[in-house]
Design a protein around this motif. Sequence first.
Motif, PDB file in Angstrom:
ATOM      1  N   ALA A 137       0.659  -1.273   0.035  1.00  0.00           N
ATOM      2  CA  ALA A 137      -0.246  -0.138   0.128  1.00  0.00           C
ATOM      3  C   ALA A 137       0.768   1.346   0.029  1.00  0.00           C
ATOM      4  O   ALA A 137       0.620   2.406  -0.359  1.00  0.00           O
ATOM      5  CB  ALA A 137      -1.169  -0.054   1.203  1.00  0.00           C
ATOM      6  N   ASN A 138       2.223   1.049   0.443  1.00  0.00           N
ATOM      7  CA  ASN A 138       2.967   2.298   0.459  1.00  0.00           C
ATOM      8  C   ASN A 138       4.466   2.228  -0.308  1.00  0.00           C
ATOM      9  O   ASN A 138       5.172   2.748  -0.202  1.00  0.00           O
ATOM     10  CB  ASN A 138       3.581   2.507   2.000  1.00  0.00           C
ATOM     11  CG  ASN A 138       2.509   2.829   2.813  1.00  0.00           C
ATOM     12  OD1 ASN A 138       1.963   4.018   2.905  1.00  0.00           O
ATOM     13  ND2 ASN A 138       1.968   1.972   3.766  1.00  0.00           N
ATOM     14  N   ALA A 139       3.945   1.285  -1.584  1.00  0.00           N
ATOM     15  CA  ALA A 139       5.070   1.160  -2.453  1.00  0.00           C
ATOM     16  C   ALA A 139       5.469   2.484  -3.184  1.00  0.00           C
ATOM     17  O   ALA A 139       6.862   2.391  -3.482  1.00  0.00           O
ATOM     18  CB  ALA A 139       4.481   0.147  -3.701  1.00  0.00           C
ATOM     19  N   GLY A 140       4.752   3.333  -3.582  1.00  0.00           N
ATOM     20  CA  GLY A 140       5.275   4.750  -3.775  1.00  0.00           C
ATOM     21  C   GLY A 140       6.185   5.472  -3.030  1.00  0.00           C
ATOM     22  O   GLY A 140       6.942   6.115  -3.559  1.00  0.00           O
TER      23      GLY A 140
ATOM     24  N   ARG B 219       3.368   0.148  -7.527  1.00  0.00           N
ATOM     25  CA  ARG B 219       3.880   1.551  -8.096  1.00  0.00           C
ATOM     26  C   ARG B 219       2.994   2.058  -9.456  1.00  0.00           C
ATOM     27  O   ARG B 219       2.798   3.159  -9.402  1.00  0.00           O
ATOM     28  CB  ARG B 219       5.121   1.502  -8.323  1.00  0.00           C
ATOM     29  CG  ARG B 219       5.939   1.612  -6.926  1.00  0.00           C
ATOM     30  CD  ARG B 219       7.670   1.510  -7.278  1.00  0.00           C
ATOM     31  NE  ARG B 219       8.276   2.320  -6.245  1.00  0.00           N
ATOM     32  CZ  ARG B 219       9.446   2.612  -6.433  1.00  0.00           C
ATOM     33  NH1 ARG B 219      10.192   2.368  -7.530  1.00  0.00           N
ATOM     34  NH2 ARG B 219      10.073   3.511  -5.392  1.00  0.00           N
ATOM     35  N   ARG B 220       3.036   1.090 -10.312  1.00  0.00           N
ATOM     36  CA  ARG B 220       2.402   1.355 -11.470  1.00  0.00           C
ATOM     37  C   ARG B 220       0.891   1.778 -11.313  1.00  0.00           C
ATOM     38  O   ARG B 220       0.411   2.719 -11.961  1.00  0.00           O
ATOM     39  CB  ARG B 220       2.543   0.411 -12.784  1.00  0.00           C
ATOM     40  CG  ARG B 220       3.969   0.150 -13.159  1.00  0.00           C
ATOM     41  CD  ARG B 220       4.024  -0.791 -14.402  1.00  0.00           C
ATOM     42  NE  ARG B 220       3.718  -2.202 -13.951  1.00  0.00           N
ATOM     43  CZ  ARG B 220       4.404  -3.166 -13.565  1.00  0.00           C
ATOM     44  NH1 ARG B 220       5.734  -2.908 -13.261  1.00  0.00           N
ATOM     45  NH2 ARG B 220       4.044  -4.247 -13.072  1.00  0.00           N
ATOM     46  N   SER B 221       0.317   0.922 -10.553  1.00  0.00           N
ATOM     47  CA  SER B 221      -1.325   1.075 -10.251  1.00  0.00           C
ATOM     48  C   SER B 221      -1.623   2.419  -9.503  1.00  0.00           C
ATOM     49  O   SER B 221      -2.396   3.012  -9.867  1.00  0.00           O
ATOM     50  CB  SER B 221      -1.820  -0.164  -9.579  1.00  0.00           C
ATOM     51  OG  SER B 221      -1.505  -0.029  -8.240  1.00  0.00           O
ATOM     52  N   GLY B 222      -0.278   2.736  -8.535  1.00  0.00           N
ATOM     53  CA  GLY B 222      -0.538   4.006  -8.004  1.00  0.00           C
ATOM     54  C   GLY B 222      -0.371   5.074  -9.019  1.00  0.00           C
ATOM     55  O   GLY B 222      -0.935   6.356  -8.640  1.00  0.00           O
ATOM     56  N   ASP B 223       0.514   4.805  -9.674  1.00  0.00           N
ATOM     57  CA  ASP B 223       1.039   6.117 -10.790  1.00  0.00           C
ATOM     58  C   ASP B 223      -0.415   6.306 -11.616  1.00  0.00           C
ATOM     59  O   ASP B 223      -0.679   7.405 -11.757  1.00  0.00           O
ATOM     60  CB  ASP B 223       1.999   5.911 -11.735  1.00  0.00           C
ATOM     61  CG  ASP B 223       3.447   5.948 -11.225  1.00  0.00           C
ATOM     62  OD1 ASP B 223       3.339   6.267  -9.872  1.00  0.00           O
ATOM     63  OD2 ASP B 223       4.296   5.266 -11.711  1.00  0.00           O
ATOM     64  N   ARG B 224      -1.063   5.231 -11.812  1.00  0.00           N
ATOM     65  CA  ARG B 224      -2.233   5.546 -12.749  1.00  0.00           C
ATOM     66  C   ARG B 224      -3.356   6.167 -11.991  1.00  0.00           C
ATOM     67  O   ARG B 224      -3.931   7.014 -12.404  1.00  0.00           O
ATOM     68  CB  ARG B 224      -2.783   4.173 -13.454  1.00  0.00           C
ATOM     69  CG  ARG B 224      -2.120   3.380 -14.293  1.00  0.00           C
ATOM     70  CD  ARG B 224      -2.752   2.369 -15.069  1.00  0.00           C
ATOM     71  NE  ARG B 224      -3.197   1.489 -14.479  1.00  0.00           N
ATOM     72  CZ  ARG B 224      -2.298   0.400 -13.832  1.00  0.00           C
ATOM     73  NH1 ARG B 224      -1.155   0.227 -14.519  1.00  0.00           N
ATOM     74  NH2 ARG B 224      -2.581  -0.602 -13.074  1.00  0.00           N
TER      75      ARG B 224
ATOM     76  N   ARG C 201       8.294  -7.818  -8.102  1.00  0.00           N
ATOM     77  CA  ARG C 201       7.172  -7.611  -9.254  1.00  0.00           C
ATOM     78  C   ARG C 201       6.045  -7.161  -8.312  1.00  0.00           C
ATOM     79  O   ARG C 201       5.139  -6.287  -9.010  1.00  0.00           O
ATOM     80  CB  ARG C 201       6.912  -9.095  -9.756  1.00  0.00           C
ATOM     81  CG  ARG C 201       6.445 -10.083  -8.869  1.00  0.00           C
ATOM     82  CD  ARG C 201       6.060 -11.359  -9.670  1.00  0.00           C
ATOM     83  NE  ARG C 201       5.712 -12.280  -8.558  1.00  0.00           N
ATOM     84  CZ  ARG C 201       5.994 -13.683  -8.398  1.00  0.00           C
ATOM     85  NH1 ARG C 201       6.293 -14.009  -9.557  1.00  0.00           N
ATOM     86  NH2 ARG C 201       5.727 -14.205  -7.434  1.00  0.00           N
ATOM     87  N   THR C 202       5.773  -7.366  -7.288  1.00  0.00           N
ATOM     88  CA  THR C 202       4.643  -6.855  -6.452  1.00  0.00           C
ATOM     89  C   THR C 202       4.769  -5.475  -6.149  1.00  0.00           C
ATOM     90  O   THR C 202       3.703  -4.696  -6.555  1.00  0.00           O
ATOM     91  CB  THR C 202       4.130  -7.818  -5.162  1.00  0.00           C
ATOM     92  OG1 THR C 202       4.078  -9.205  -5.586  1.00  0.00           O
ATOM     93  CG2 THR C 202       2.839  -7.321  -4.890  1.00  0.00           C
TER      94      THR C 202
END
Length: 138
Positions: free
Chosen positions: A107-110, A127-132, A121-122
């Motif tokens: 949940a805090n990957a960004g 991060r990619r889904s958070g960027d979107r 990979r997760t």
Amino acid sequence: MSEPVSGEAADAVDRWDRIFEILAAEPRRQIVDALLDAPAGESVPLPEVATNPSIDTDLERVRLRLRHHHLPLLERERIVEWEREPLRAYRGCNFEDAGLVLQSLYANAGALPDRLALGCRTLERERRSGDRGSELSG
């Protein structure tokens, strides 16, 4: 002078130490991660899910390490239950302890530095889904 630690606080510290020990090895993190995605009561195949696809791995060597080291540790802490043939893992009664720690991290990957996120990979997916999500809201 410090105050004595209560039994309850000492138990919590010990539990955190064990959770971090469980999550300290890549194969164990991969198993917990795979079980997070599996429906409750379903198993995940081993050694396949215990490896990072970004790293070239000898599956027979991983299978041996799983059977003799990683799975007994996860079972002792009741994070997983497992079967020998075919080699599979299921959620144990304490699975949530390790699963919630990984979910909180995801949940805090960004906020994580690249040196901790790249190659996982997760975390990269999160991060990619958070960027979107930030692109959509911004």
